[in-house]
Design an enzyme around this catalytic site. Structure first.
Site, PDB file in Angstrom:
ATOM      1  N   GLY C  53      37.993  50.840  42.527  1.00 42.29           N
ATOM      2  CA  GLY C  53      36.851  51.727  42.556  1.00 42.29           C
ATOM      3  C   GLY C  53      35.568  50.931  42.406  1.00 42.29           C
ATOM      4  O   GLY C  53      35.567  49.833  41.845  1.00 42.29           O
ATOM      5  N   SER C  54      34.453  51.463  42.906  1.00 45.37           N
ATOM      6  CA  SER C  54      33.167  50.815  42.715  1.00 45.37           C
ATOM      7  C   SER C  54      32.639  51.140  41.316  1.00 45.37           C
ATOM      8  O   SER C  54      33.219  51.957  40.599  1.00 45.37           O
ATOM      9  CB  SER C  54      32.185  51.271  43.790  1.00 45.37           C
ATOM     10  OG  SER C  54      32.607  50.793  45.051  1.00 45.37           O
ATOM     11  N   GLY C  55      31.561  50.477  40.937  1.00 48.09           N
ATOM     12  CA  GLY C  55      30.989  50.694  39.618  1.00 48.09           C
ATOM     13  C   GLY C  55      31.327  49.564  38.654  1.00 48.09           C
ATOM     14  O   GLY C  55      30.936  49.603  37.492  1.00 48.09           O
ATOM     15  N   HIS C  56      32.054  48.545  39.154  1.00 41.83           N
ATOM     16  CA  HIS C  56      32.455  47.403  38.328  1.00 41.83           C
ATOM     17  C   HIS C  56      31.782  46.121  38.790  1.00 41.83           C
ATOM     18  O   HIS C  56      32.196  45.028  38.398  1.00 41.83           O
ATOM     19  CB  HIS C  56      33.965  47.226  38.371  1.00 41.83           C
ATOM     20  CG  HIS C  56      34.735  48.462  38.093  1.00 41.83           C
ATOM     21  ND1 HIS C  56      34.550  49.186  36.932  1.00 41.83           N
ATOM     22  CD2 HIS C  56      35.655  49.130  38.821  1.00 41.83           C
ATOM     23  CE1 HIS C  56      35.359  50.236  36.957  1.00 41.83           C
ATOM     24  NE2 HIS C  56      36.026  50.242  38.092  1.00 41.83           N
ATOM     25  N   LYS C 104      44.515  45.964  40.018  1.00 43.72           N
ATOM     26  CA  LYS C 104      44.370  46.321  38.608  1.00 43.72           C
ATOM     27  C   LYS C 104      45.284  47.516  38.321  1.00 43.72           C
ATOM     28  O   LYS C 104      45.375  48.447  39.128  1.00 43.72           O
ATOM     29  CB  LYS C 104      42.910  46.680  38.291  1.00 43.72           C
ATOM     30  CG  LYS C 104      41.955  45.542  38.626  1.00 43.72           C
ATOM     31  CD  LYS C 104      40.575  45.704  38.029  1.00 43.72           C
ATOM     32  CE  LYS C 104      39.808  46.921  38.529  1.00 43.72           C
ATOM     33  NZ  LYS C 104      39.641  46.962  40.001  1.00 43.72           N
ATOM     34  N   ASP C 109      45.108  52.978  41.925  1.00 39.11           N
ATOM     35  CA  ASP C 109      45.085  51.676  42.606  1.00 39.11           C
ATOM     36  C   ASP C 109      46.491  51.272  43.004  1.00 39.11           C
ATOM     37  O   ASP C 109      46.732  50.824  44.130  1.00 39.11           O
ATOM     38  CB  ASP C 109      44.462  50.614  41.699  1.00 39.11           C
ATOM     39  CG  ASP C 109      43.010  50.907  41.389  1.00 39.11           C
ATOM     40  OD1 ASP C 109      42.735  51.891  40.674  1.00 39.11           O
ATOM     41  OD2 ASP C 109      42.140  50.174  41.899  1.00 39.11           O
ATOM     42  N   HIS C 218      36.309  52.792  33.132  1.00 42.64           N
ATOM     43  CA  HIS C 218      36.065  53.949  34.005  1.00 42.64           C
ATOM     44  C   HIS C 218      35.401  55.097  33.275  1.00 42.64           C
ATOM     45  O   HIS C 218      35.546  56.260  33.644  1.00 42.64           O
ATOM     46  CB  HIS C 218      37.372  54.414  34.650  1.00 42.64           C
ATOM     47  CG  HIS C 218      37.947  53.399  35.569  1.00 42.64           C
ATOM     48  ND1 HIS C 218      38.814  52.427  35.139  1.00 42.64           N
ATOM     49  CD2 HIS C 218      37.738  53.177  36.887  1.00 42.64           C
ATOM     50  CE1 HIS C 218      39.135  51.651  36.163  1.00 42.64           C
ATOM     51  NE2 HIS C 218      38.506  52.083  37.230  1.00 42.64           N
TER      52      HIS C 218
END
Ligand SMILES: Nc1ncnc2c1ncn2[C@@H]1O[C@H](COP(=O)(O)OP(=O)(O)O)[C@@H](O)[C@H]1O
Ligand SMILES: Nc1ncnc2c1ncn2[C@@H]1O[C@H](COP(=O)(O)OP(=O)(O)O)[C@@H](O)[C@H]1O
Ligand SMILES: [Mg+2]
Ligand SMILES: [Mg+2]
Ligand SMILES: [Mg+2]
Ligand SMILES: [Mg+2]
Lengths: 330, 207, 330, 207
Positions: C53-56, C104, C109, C218
């Site tokens: 996911g994005s945001g990392h 991960k 995922d 998250h």
């Protein structure tokens, strides 16, 4: 105030201990508050020294290393360093080719570096000072202390550092630094205020839907308050503001620094940079090089600053030159 | 009553105590139109000045003030460090021993000159100059009419406090507050406020 | 919600446009949401693909480049990517030596990479999967989805990337990745919650004097809530928690990653790292290498995670190997 | 009444509409014990499923659902994408044409099998399985006693909603919520809640 610190009084000392532990390639003189390269350059070379209040990390300590600074003098949070630090740094890194002080234009920084230069001169050191004043949010008039030094500091330290590494003489290195500063303009927008540990509360209160436009990097409010708008509009406003004060014509090349103020996620910085690049393309300005990330921060302030430096072959060559510091490697 | 070494030491200790008591107020003023560190800057500086005094066998009152100025310069940083540091060094250098009211007036005015030389601020720029200038004028006027140290210092303190209060409607033209332009109007200048403390404590220790 | 975005729905697409503009050394396939190196490696080499996911950010796109990843597949914010992305990436970068997926350990995922591996196999590609699960805040039992993958991802991607660059075969690269993951443990503390653009509000409410201990990346709450304490005590707690689950004995060497969760100023990270280094020294653990900064973030969450990887000469050599990506250069 | 192509399309459109209406509630549930994206995930997925249907000349009801599953897999991501995607693909593959209540029951149960095969969750793990399992059981039981599609679907919808509500006291053992351990108790599972929507809309379109 929610911070990962021990006490407000010990922040600088504690952070220096961490920098020392994290970076064997640096030598951290904690009592004197001077950060230098662990490996001294071979042979004489112009020594670049910068410094300023802490809270702007990685500036300046993160830029100490081959190809950039020889020493950094961190002051207390948002407080310029004292002359003794710069004198100690100058004595530590001077190698016979003279010293350049890179000073962001703030009253306190200017005065303390000025006193340091006097002391260094008394000790027989040759010192030149490059003043960085790129923030177009402040008009440069007798009505102000002059424009603040912000993002352009990174470009001055990188390019002057590269020139010094090549063995250029003192006056040339200082002149290049001044040239890069003169070719640079910056402007910043904040979504939240910064909280200085000693103050314990935000520098200003900002409603959930408002932003401060034209802020500096010391937690002070900006020139005006606006409603929060989509990144596209904020980017357009910042680009227009910077270009309005810049002497650029379509076809000109720039180095663009899209800088996070400390608490802004990289994801958002990329969103903004995408809009900045699009606006510049519309204006016919070519981005020859870019840098997106947190480089000149203001503690936990959320927001961004844009710095545009007019590029030319010499600047690009110096910008691309090898550099090996904690915060910038090439 | 003359301005002698014990009085000089008493003054510095009184300033340190006043700053310790008032630092959060100074920092709050600086948070409004500056960067929120004026109180902690002076607190750090005068704490160091006390330590410096403890180790000192001063040659006279001037030596006490010169040493204090040097300490402020090397411990405070920011704008106020060099400004107050240079001021106390200038006062100390100008002070004869023993010094009566007239000599003290001259020394204080030398301090103001040092501030203006380094900071290049004019009256009305919303800086420590706006408190320091009326204070020196009041001190000198009182001394000229034959007042003793206590009376002259009290007059200077009143004038400094008035000068500090009068910075409220001003738009800053020097220092960080100038970045705010018109938004700097309506706030009292932190440095002018600390200068008022400096003169009030002088009045207290001479009273 | 105060964010530098256009709309919550367009965050990923807008950020990808910015990444493309900022990094000519990368090729960003916006429609397919795949980031690859602009310069394909010469000759066959095991292809490393990661995603999530994005945001990392900078994870994962910031680690694409020589010496590290061949491709990254960014999903929507906090949402794992879809199989089509990994398939497109695999087809784009496969060069005859097989593909390693670095995943991960999150249900989404794992499932999406599993489906992608099936599709890739149907197309005749050789795929190995390395699962990263280093977060000791979750006990690995039938009562949970297993340990989360966090900071160790950086170490797996860096070392496996270096080995692949040297021309090691598929199974060796995958085995190394698994070895590094097995040698790594992480734990995180949050001072504030993260706000996902689509949710529009923080993942949890945290009083001004409280922190969440054992958080993931998250925005979910942690295992428990505690009072905010000095950095020294928080660092000690995190070190003890990680070591309690680690098989380290005095004299052992580690690679230490002190990671910012997104909104934490570098100044504070250095304060914490100074304390971490001191606690490790007391325990006789030698930090052979360290990395301090924002590498595996959680949007605008303030806080930090500590990852300790047991080091040995081979791992250190791979860690020190050249790397040239947006977020990690050597 | 048989489960034919128009009904299959009506079902998917009804799910899309329900998700559009309920997405913020689903996201709020996911914010409490997950990562706050379940609503936007399904919203994105079923919007894409509608677009896919518009371009489609389906061979039959099964083709509609298979296409929907494929679309969900390639547009949603996260845990729910593959799970719902595989489920609809399995239902579509198992569905004969025309299909009566018994055949639909078998197809739905094939969907549940696909979810469990991929997700490895058991009943009581606080996942979509906890809504899907009773729904399939109720549908099959109704069909076995000769109920028509409307009655069977209504029974399944009631059972799914009960199953979703019954996840509140459970501690999650699968998915993100399991990271919270005991802190996952007291919240309704977002996925089980969206599964209840899936069955309620089936009841609506058959009614
Ligand atoms: N050029 C100047 N001349 C005289 N006083 C000044 C000048 N610039 C700033 N000051 C004084 O310094 C004060 C701020 O001091 P301080 O906060 O300690 O330093 P800084 O502004 O560097 O943070 C201001 O309130 C003002 O009174
Ligand atoms: N292993 C699993 N088996 C079945 N359902 C699961 C499993 N893991 C998670 N889920 C369901 O997925 C839902 C979350 O979906 P979503 O939020 O869209 O994905 P993510 O958790 O990746 O963000 C949970 O509420 C749960 O019902
Ligand atoms: Mg300051
Ligand atoms: Mg200040
Ligand atoms: Mg998710
Ligand atoms: Mg979710």
């Amino acid at each position: 105030m929610k911070k990962l610190i021990n006490t407000p009084e010990s922040v600088l000392e504690d952070a220096l201990a961490g920098i020392a532990a994290a970076h064997p390639e640096l030598t951290v003189d904690v009592p004197n508050r001077v950060i230098t390269r662990a490996a001294r350059p071979a042979g004489p070379k112009v020594a670049l020294i910068s410094g300023g209040g802490s809270g702007h990390e990685p500036l300046h300590g993160g830029f100490v290393g081959p190809g950039m600074l020889d020493a950094a003098c961190p002051g207390e949070v948002f407080t310029s360093p004292v002359p003794d630090q710069m004198l100690a740094a100058a004595k530590a890194v001077e190698s016979g080719a003279g010293v350049v002080f890179i000073v962001k234009n703030y009253t306190g920084d200017v005065m303390n570096f000025e006193l340091a230069a006097e002391l260094a001169a008394e000790e027989g050191l040759e010192v030149r000072t490059v003043l960085v004043n790129d923030d177009v949010a402040v008009e440069d008039s007798t009505w102000t202390a002059g424009r603040r030094g912000t993002g352009a500091t990174v470009l001055v330290e990188k390019t002057a550092g590269a020139l010094a590494e090549r063995g250029a003489p003192l006056d040339e290195v200082a002149a290049l630094g001044e040239r890069v500063n003169a070719a640079s303009r910056s402007f910043a927008i904040a979504l939240t205020a910064a909280t200085a540990p000693a103050a314990g509360k935000p520098g200003f209160d900002l409603p959930e839907d408002e932003i401060e436009v034209g802020v500096g990097i010391h937690g002070e409010p900006g020139r005006r308050r606006e409603k929060l708008r989509p990144a596209r509009e904020l980017a357009a406003e910042v680009v227009e503001t910077v270009l309005a004060d810049h002497h650029l014509t379509p076809g000109d090349e720039v180095i663009a620094l899209l800088n996070g103020l400390g608490a802004t996620p990289l994801l958002e910085l990329y969103v903004v940079y995408g809009e900045v690049a699009a606006r510049l393309a519309e204006r016919g300005i070519a981005v020859a090089r870019s840098l997106v990330g947190n480089y000149v921060t203001s503690l936990d302030m959320a927001g961004f600053s844009l710095t545009l430096t007019k590029a030319d072959p010499e600047l690009l060559e110096l910008w691309d030159a090898p550099v090996d510091t904690p915060a910038l490697k090439r | 009553m003359d301005f002698d070494t014990p009085l000089a030491e008493a003054w510095i200790r009184a300033i340190a105590a006043a700053v310790e008591k008032e630092h959060s107020r100074l920092t709050e003023l600086d948070t409004a139109i500056g960067d929120g560190d004026h109180g902690s800057n002076l607190r750090r500086g005068f704490a160091a000045a006390l330590t410096a005094l403890d180790g000192l066998q001063p040659a006279g009152p001037g030596a006490v003030l010169t040493k204090t100025g040097t300490t402020l310069i090397s411990k405070v940083g920011g704008a106020s460090g060099p400004l107050y540091g240079k001021a106390f060094r200038a006062i100390g250098t100008a002070l004869p021993e023993p010094a009566g009211p007239a000599a003290v007036a001259e020394a204080l005015s030398a301090g103001l000159d040092a501030v203006r030389l380094l900071g290049k601020a004019d009256l009305g720029d919303k800086t420590i100059v706006d408190a320091w200038t009326p204070a020196v004028a009041a001190f000198r006027a009182a001394a000229a009419t034959g007042a003793g140290l206590p009376a002259a210092a009290a007059a200077a303190a009143d004038a400094a406090e008035r000068g500090a209060r009068d910075t409220v409607p001003l738009q800053a033209r020097k220092g960080r507050a100038s970045y705010l332009g018109e938004r700097s109007i309506g706030y009292q200048d932190p440095g002018a406020t600390s200068t008022a403390l400096v003169f009030r404590t002088l009045a207290d220790v001479t009273a």
